[in-house]
Design a protein around this motif. Structure first.
Motif, mmCIF file in Angstrom:
data_model
loop_
_atom_site.group_PDB
_atom_site.id
_atom_site.type_symbol
_atom_site.label_atom_id
_atom_site.label_comp_id
_atom_site.label_asym_id
_atom_site.label_seq_id
_atom_site.Cartn_x
_atom_site.Cartn_y
_atom_site.Cartn_z
ATOM 1 N N VAL B 4 17.282 -57.782 14.572
ATOM 2 C CA VAL B 4 17.320 -59.189 14.936
ATOM 3 C C VAL B 4 16.500 -59.366 16.208
ATOM 4 C CG1 VAL B 4 18.788 -61.137 15.583
ATOM 5 C CG2 VAL B 4 19.597 -59.460 13.895
ATOM 6 N N SER B 5 15.609 -60.320 16.201
ATOM 7 C CA SER B 5 14.790 -60.545 17.385
ATOM 8 C C SER B 5 15.132 -61.883 18.014
ATOM 9 C CB SER B 5 13.300 -60.514 17.013
ATOM 10 O OG SER B 5 12.957 -61.648 16.234
ATOM 11 N N GLN B 6 14.828 -61.998 19.275
ATOM 12 C CA GLN B 6 14.989 -63.254 20.001
ATOM 13 C C GLN B 6 13.749 -63.503 20.831
ATOM 14 O OE1 GLN B 6 19.476 -62.829 21.296
ATOM 15 N NE2 GLN B 6 18.654 -64.706 22.210
ATOM 16 N N HIS B 7 13.427 -64.778 20.950
ATOM 17 C CA HIS B 7 12.268 -65.143 21.763
ATOM 18 C C HIS B 7 12.531 -66.467 22.457
ATOM 19 C CE1 HIS B 7 8.064 -65.430 22.956
ATOM 20 N NE2 HIS B 7 8.147 -66.711 22.633
ATOM 21 N N PRO B 8 12.276 -66.576 23.748
ATOM 22 C CA PRO B 8 11.743 -65.530 24.621
ATOM 23 C C PRO B 8 12.849 -64.593 25.100
ATOM 24 C CG PRO B 8 12.070 -67.539 25.867
ATOM 25 C CD PRO B 8 12.454 -67.860 24.443
ATOM 26 N N SER B 9 12.472 -63.515 25.733
ATOM 27 C CA SER B 9 13.482 -62.596 26.274
ATOM 28 C C SER B 9 13.993 -63.105 27.613
ATOM 29 C CB SER B 9 12.902 -61.195 26.422
ATOM 30 O OG SER B 9 11.729 -61.227 27.214
ATOM 31 N N TRP B 10 13.182 -63.860 28.292
ATOM 32 C CA TRP B 10 13.644 -64.499 29.514
ATOM 33 C C TRP B 10 12.849 -65.787 29.710
ATOM 34 C CZ3 TRP B 10 10.005 -65.314 33.281
ATOM 35 C CH2 TRP B 10 8.860 -64.514 33.219
ATOM 36 N N VAL B 11 13.464 -66.741 30.390
ATOM 37 C CA VAL B 11 12.792 -68.009 30.655
ATOM 38 C C VAL B 11 13.341 -68.598 31.939
ATOM 39 C CG1 VAL B 11 14.410 -69.253 29.144
ATOM 40 C CG2 VAL B 11 12.221 -70.290 29.719
ATOM 41 N N ILE B 12 12.437 -69.142 32.731
ATOM 42 C CA ILE B 12 12.799 -69.855 33.954
ATOM 43 C C ILE B 12 12.308 -71.284 33.792
ATOM 44 C CG2 ILE B 12 12.517 -69.979 36.449
ATOM 45 C CD1 ILE B 12 11.869 -66.979 36.423
ATOM 46 N N CYS B 13 13.182 -72.222 34.036
ATOM 47 C CA CYS B 13 12.772 -73.620 33.872
ATOM 48 C C CYS B 13 13.351 -74.469 34.998
ATOM 49 C CB CYS B 13 13.220 -74.156 32.515
ATOM 50 S SG CYS B 13 15.001 -74.351 32.358
#
Lengths: 111, 117
Positions: B4-13
């Motif tokens: 199972v993949s996820q995107h993005p692995s990190w995010v700053i907003c």
């Protein structure tokens, strides 16, 4: 309230020893039982599952289930420092796909 | 094992913006996916159950208008955090349910770390 209980630990064992992780559950309708490993800052990773009374072995891991006592355990043989993580016990109820998680037991394997 | 993949692995907003997180089952079809949130040193908290082609089921206390879930195909579910605020900063993890002969099993994605400034 359906509960899954685990000792939070940490459980400390020396390298090469057997680590025994325990879990009890309150819902007698529980059907399948899962063990996940979670390293700090990472997501859970499935180790194995069990749904019949008795033992199930997979490599260095053995899951044990006793439905009469509402007890499930995970044995890790020949523990390695890389096994140091939080181990999550999870159960689901017959007919339901959602899991109820315990709070996890932290295992520390010292070299 | 299942992937199972996820995107993005990190995010700053920035506060007030929306963030979309994708969860994909790469080697099996998943009619059901789950979204969890985990704060530091705390347990996994189930946010919602996502079913392909139907509305998600949210857990008590989770705002469905803030956490929009879409499960448009058998391999993709998305979580959109709308009008994000600093208190939404957390580790968001999805899982996909793989149906098996003996039991159905949840496989987790690697997670998405969200930081809202």
């Amino acid at each position: 309230q359906k509960e899954v209980e685990q000792n939070s630990g940490p459980l400390s064992v020396p390298e090469g020893a057997i680590a025994s992780l325990n879990c009890t559950y309150s819902d007698r309708g529980s059907q399948s039982f899962f063990w996940y490993r979670q390293y700090s800052g990472k997501s859970p990773e499935l180790i194995m599952f069990i749904y019949s009374n008795g033992d199930k072995e997979d490599g260095r891991f053995t899951a044990q289930l006793n439905k009469a006592s509402q007890y499930v355990s995970l044995l890790i043989r020949d523990s390695q420092p890389s096994d140091s993580a939080t181990y999550l016990c999870a159960v689901n109820r017959m007919g339901y796909s959602t899991l109820t998680f315990g709070k996890g037991t932290m295992l520390l394997v010292s070299p | 094992g299942a992937v199972v993949s996820q995107h993005p692995s990190w995010v700053i907003c920035k506060s007030g913006t929306s963030v979309k997180i994708e969860c994909r089952s790469l080697d099996f079809q998943a009619t059901t996916m789950f979204w969890y949130r985990q704060f530091p040193k705390q347990s996994l908290m189930l946010m919602a159950t996502s079913n392909e082609g139907s509305k998600a089921t949210y857990e008590q206390g989770v705002e469905k208008d803030k956490f929009l879930i879409n499960h448009a195909s058998l391999t993709l579910s998305t979580l959109t955090v709308t009008s994000a605020h600093p208190e939404d900063s957390s580790f968001y993890i999805c899982s996909a349910l793989r149906q098996g002969a003996s039991t159905d099993t949840q496989y987790f994605g690697p997670g998405t770390r969200l930081t809202v400034l």
